[in-house]
Write a protein that holds these residues in place. Structure first.
Motif, PDB file in Angstrom:
ATOM      1  N   UNK A  21      -9.141  -4.542   9.449  1.00 21.32           N
ATOM      2  CA  UNK A  21      -9.176  -5.859  10.083  1.00 21.32           C
ATOM      3  C   UNK A  21      -7.790  -6.500  10.089  1.00 21.32           C
ATOM      4  N   UNK A  22      -7.057  -6.342   9.005  1.00 15.86           N
ATOM      5  CA  UNK A  22      -5.745  -6.981   8.868  1.00 15.86           C
ATOM      6  C   UNK A  22      -4.621  -6.166   9.508  1.00 15.86           C
ATOM      7  N   UNK A  74       2.754  -4.752  19.294  1.00 16.72           N
ATOM      8  CA  UNK A  74       2.535  -4.269  17.939  1.00 16.72           C
ATOM      9  C   UNK A  74       2.958  -2.813  17.815  1.00 16.72           C
ATOM     10  N   UNK A  75       2.664  -2.020  18.834  1.00 13.80           N
ATOM     11  CA  UNK A  75       3.058  -0.615  18.796  1.00 13.80           C
ATOM     12  C   UNK A  75       4.580  -0.501  18.737  1.00 13.80           C
ATOM     13  N   UNK A 125      16.970 -13.034  13.232  1.00 14.11           N
ATOM     14  CA  UNK A 125      15.645 -12.403  13.330  1.00 14.11           C
ATOM     15  C   UNK A 125      14.609 -13.355  12.740  1.00 14.11           C
ATOM     16  N   UNK A 126      13.546 -13.580  13.494  1.00 15.13           N
ATOM     17  CA  UNK A 126      12.471 -14.465  13.047  1.00 15.13           C
ATOM     18  C   UNK A 126      11.157 -13.681  13.041  1.00 15.13           C
ATOM     19  N   UNK A 127      10.114 -14.328  12.583  1.00 18.04           N
ATOM     20  CA  UNK A 127       8.794 -13.696  12.582  1.00 18.04           C
ATOM     21  C   UNK A 127       7.841 -14.458  13.498  1.00 18.04           C
ATOM     22  N   UNK A 174      -2.513 -11.300  13.550  1.00 14.68           N
ATOM     23  CA  UNK A 174      -2.507 -11.327  12.097  1.00 14.68           C
ATOM     24  C   UNK A 174      -1.342 -10.612  11.451  1.00 14.68           C
ATOM     25  N   UNK A 175      -0.466 -10.027  12.256  1.00 20.07           N
ATOM     26  CA  UNK A 175       0.686  -9.302  11.732  1.00 20.07           C
ATOM     27  C   UNK A 175       1.959 -10.089  12.030  1.00 20.07           C
ATOM     28  N   UNK A 176       2.812 -10.232  11.033  1.00 20.21           N
ATOM     29  CA  UNK A 176       4.097 -10.887  11.228  1.00 20.21           C
ATOM     30  C   UNK A 176       5.060  -9.903  11.882  1.00 20.21           C
TER      31      UNK A 176
END
Length: 271
Positions: free
Chosen positions: A8-9, A72-73, A139-141, A146-148
């Motif tokens: 899930x995370x 995300x990939x 660089x920032x997040x 749910x992923x930084x």
């Protein structure tokens, strides 16, 4: 151990992350860990995207119907990946066009990877940043599913796309995208230019700042600061592609006519 919590995370994860999770929850045997991974992959709970990278297949979908978040990939392509250039513009909500190419910055030399007609391209971390041991400057997040995700800041992205417009689809795409920027950290952008020690980029940034509408114009002190770093001789904005240009003495730059006149804009027509 609740693997569903991990799935899930981590909608996309690398092999090492999966093993670390199992280690932390008492399953430390590598053979057992890989058996668990193979089982969930065979059951259709996971999809192997490339070596060492997996995506979680949501319960409501199947392997044939679910889609992978390309951002995300790209972020998971290497452990140090930072999304940049046009991909960063998209995440900042500024890209004029949508691309099927996703660009990430890394210390590693990774060959382009194609997945579902989408290209994932690695660009080396700028050498001056590596030498100064500040690869993460600017660089920032950003949170995505749910992923930084690590992304270049707006200020760094602006400088990067001015430096290498070929990674952003060319000057029309660059200019149409960045001219919509209303607010950004000018001091960070200038500091980044100074770290790169690139005179042409300093001049490009200065020229761009001067083109901004009076409502969002920057302080003249920043213009003077950039002028200290411009080329000592005439430089072309794009040395790889010579095109009709005009010399702008203040910045010692040959600026393409298409940028000065914004030739890509459609003329007004009487209705």
């Amino acid at each position: 151990m609740k693997l569903q919590e991990f799935f899930y995370k981590n909608p996309i994860f690398i092999h090492k992350e999966f093993l670390n999770y199992l280690d932390a929850h008492g399953t430390t045997n590598l053979s057992t860990q890989n058996t668990i991974l193979k089982y969930h992959t065979k059951q259709g709970h996971l999809k192997r995207l490339r070596r060492g990278i997996y995506a979680v297949v949501p319960p409501s979908t199947t392997l044939d119907t679910f889609t992978v978040d390309a951002y995300l990939l790209a972020f998971k392509m290497t452990e140090d990946a930072v999304l940049g250039y046009h991909t960063a513009l998209e995440l900042h909500g500024l890209a004029y066009s949508s691309f099927e190419q996703f660009t990430y910055i890394s210390h590693h030399n990774i060959q382009p990877f194609v997945f579902h007609n989408q290209i994932f391209r690695c660009v080396p971390t700028p050498t001056p940043l590596l030498k100064k041991n500040i690869a993460d400057f600017g660089v920032i997040k950003m949170n995505r599913e749910g992923i930084d995700v690590r992304v270049t800041s707006l200020a760094r992205t602006l400088v990067d796309v001015l430096t290498r417009p070929n990674l952003t689809g060319g000057w029309e795409e660059v200019w149409r995208s960045i001219e919509t920027i209303a607010v950004f950290d000018v001091e960070e952008a200038i500091e980044y230019v100074q770290l790169l020690n690139n005179a042409t980029t300093a001049a490009k940034l200065g020229y761009f700042l001067e083109q901004r509408p009076s409502a969002v114009a920057v302080d003249e002190k920043y213009i003077r600061q950039l002028q200290k770093h411009i080329p000592s001789q005439c430089h072309y904005v794009d040395r790889s592609r010579r095109q009709p240009s005009k010399f702008i003495a203040k910045w010692n730059l040959m600026i393409p006519i298409e940028i000065i006149e914004k030739t890509w804009e459609e003329p007004n027509e009487d209705i």
